[in-house]
Design a protein around this motif. Structure first.
Motif, PDB file in Angstrom:
ATOM      1  N   SER A   1       5.642  -6.405   0.925  1.00  0.00           N
ATOM      2  CA  SER A   1       6.441  -5.663   1.901  1.00  0.00           C
ATOM      3  C   SER A   1       7.025  -4.432   1.231  1.00  0.00           C
TER       4      SER A   1
ATOM      5  N   PHE B   1       5.278   4.852   7.896  1.00  0.00           N
ATOM      6  CA  PHE B   1       4.084   4.045   7.694  1.00  0.00           C
ATOM      7  C   PHE B   1       3.337   3.911   9.016  1.00  0.00           C
TER       8      PHE B   1
ATOM      9  N   ASN C   1       1.562   1.425  10.092  1.00  0.00           N
ATOM     10  CA  ASN C   1       1.885   0.113  10.652  1.00  0.00           C
ATOM     11  C   ASN C   1       3.355  -0.204  10.386  1.00  0.00           C
ATOM     12  N   ASP C   2       4.221   0.576  10.977  1.00  0.00           N
ATOM     13  CA  ASP C   2       5.655   0.434  10.756  1.00  0.00           C
ATOM     14  C   ASP C   2       6.183  -0.788  11.508  1.00  0.00           C
TER      15      ASP C   2
ATOM     16  N   THR D   1      11.463   3.206   6.689  1.00  0.00           N
ATOM     17  CA  THR D   1      10.244   2.762   7.343  1.00  0.00           C
ATOM     18  C   THR D   1       9.702   1.584   6.549  1.00  0.00           C
TER      19      THR D   1
ATOM     20  N   THR E   1       6.674  -1.649   6.114  1.00  0.00           N
ATOM     21  CA  THR E   1       5.362  -2.185   6.439  1.00  0.00           C
ATOM     22  C   THR E   1       5.077  -3.385   5.546  1.00  0.00           C
TER      23      THR E   1
ATOM     24  N   VAL F   1      -1.957   2.133   1.665  1.00  0.00           N
ATOM     25  CA  VAL F   1      -0.907   2.045   2.675  1.00  0.00           C
ATOM     26  C   VAL F   1      -0.801   3.410   3.358  1.00  0.00           C
TER      27      VAL F   1
END
Length: 400
Positions: A100, A109, A111-112, A121, A123, A139
């Motif tokens: 994480s 990010f 994929n926040d 932020t 992910t 990432v």
């Protein structure tokens, strides 16, 4: 990246271990005969507990994490990715681990998963790494706003293969990387400035990309010559394109003065981020035209009590320093009045041929700018309309 181990016991595993211990004590001290199933189960749980203990003691001992791209530079709204190498030098595999990451909100990010966490932020990525091997995870993120971002918090969750416990690793120490988000040079509001800055858009003595030049003749046109340098009459006479030749009499230099205060308060102007984007645009154009420039702000450096500035320079390297300087300026900091900055310039700075300032020009600021004009500088104002020649005697009290 360095981590410390935070081991969490599972209630389920604690219950099983407790049951095994009780059965073991009853068998030794009270001679209770265990049937085959209980004996097998007892051996199974003892083996399970031993393997679980060995796993948690060794799995993270030789686990290494490294951010491969320690310096990332992007413009606002551009996309990039953080590349993280995970190496397991030990003999224990990690199956279904989770890392994480939490970073400053100058980036986002892709994929926040942040849920109301201010200024961050977040992910999470699932990974598997086998013994004596390594993997690289990427990432993805987007530059969200001008500034400098870092991974401020990283945690690795390793599930137990031989039990119900979890092994958590938490980041320690300072980050050894940074992500710099430059102001958006190609923002929509910069498109209208292009025509303002080309040669001939202002009077000759005021044009940002013009200088008093004496024509010395013509020569044959070369592919790298600007179309604006073509002498069309001479070309018509000779039947071939001819380029004007000039002799420079002075050298153009820019001084960009940034006002980080609002008109009636110490807070930064509401449009300060748009101002940074416009400065990025005009300094990019100056770089293309080979014009040296320097930047001075009314932000005060606390270590030496001087104004924060970028010394004069030119070329692509200087433009890169400009982008980093603009990205690192903290708008919520200690500043002095813009009048103080202008008086400092009058007393201590070598005056450039062109002075470009930001913000509102009230009566006192207009008076100081007029002094720069009397000393021979061409003064321009960078505002919401673009970049325009400054007129101290305007009907709006200098707010042009």
């Amino acid at each position: 990246m360095k981590f410390k181990i935070d081991f969490k016991n599972s209630r389920t595993m604690t219950f099983f271990i407790g049951s095994v211990v009780i059965l073991f004590i009853l068998n030794i001290f009270y001679g209770i005969t265990l049937n085959i199933m209980i004996a097998v189960s007892l051996g199974f749980f003892i083996s399970f507990a031993l393997l679980s203990y060995l796993y948690e003691k060794n799995v993270a001992q030789k686990l290494r994490l490294e951010i491969l791209n320690k310096e990332i530079r992007i413009y606002k709204n551009q996309e990039d990715s953080i590349r993280i190498k995970i190496t397991q030098e030990g003999i224990m595999p990690i199956l279904g681990g989770k890392i994480s990451l939490s970073a400053g909100d100058d980036i986002r990010f892709v994929n926040d998963i942040s849920t109301g966490i201010r200024q961050h932020t977040v992910t999470a990525i699932t990974f598997t790494v086998m013994p004596k091997s390594s993997i690289i995870i990427e990432v993805p993120f987007t530059g969200y706003s001008r500034g400098v971002s870092k991974i401020v918090k990283a945690e690795i969750n390793i599930p137990q293969i031989f039990g119900f416990n979890t092994l958590d690793l938490k980041q320690t120490g300072r980050p050894d990387h940074e992500i710099i988000v430059y102001p958006d040079r190609y923002a929509v509001h910069n498109e209208g400035m292009e025509n303002q800055m080309i040669q001939g858009s202002f009077m000759q003595q005021n044009a940002l990309f013009s200088d008093p030049l004496r024509p010395t003749g013509t020569r044959n046109y070369l592919p790298e010559d600007s179309m604006r340098a073509i002498h069309w009459k001479a070309s018509a006479k000779t039947g071939e394109l001819q380029t004007r030749l000039y002799e420079k009499t002075t050298k153009i230099t820019w001084m960009i003065l940034i006002n980080l205060r609002s008109e009636n308060s110490y807070a930064p102007p509401k449009n300060i981020e748009e101002t940074f984007e416009k400065i990025t645009f005009i300094t990019g154009r100056a770089t293309e035209a080979g014009i040296p420039y320097k930047i001075i702000t009314n932000m005060v450096m606390m270590d030496n009590r001087t104004f924060f500035k970028l010394d004069e320079g030119e070329g692509k390297l200087h433009f890169k320093h400009t982008l980093e300087t603009l990205a690192r300026i903290n708008t919520v900091t200690y500043t002095l009045s813009f009048e103080r900055l202008l008086r400092y310039v009058q007393l201590h700075e070598e005056l450039s041929t062109h002075v470009i300032f930001t913000g509102i020009a009230d009566t006192s600021i207009s008076a100081d700018l007029s002094i720069l004009k009397t000393k021979g500088a061409n003064v321009f104002q960078l505002n919401e309309y673009g970049i325009t020649p400054f007129k101290a005697d305007s009907s709006e009290g200098g707010r042009t």
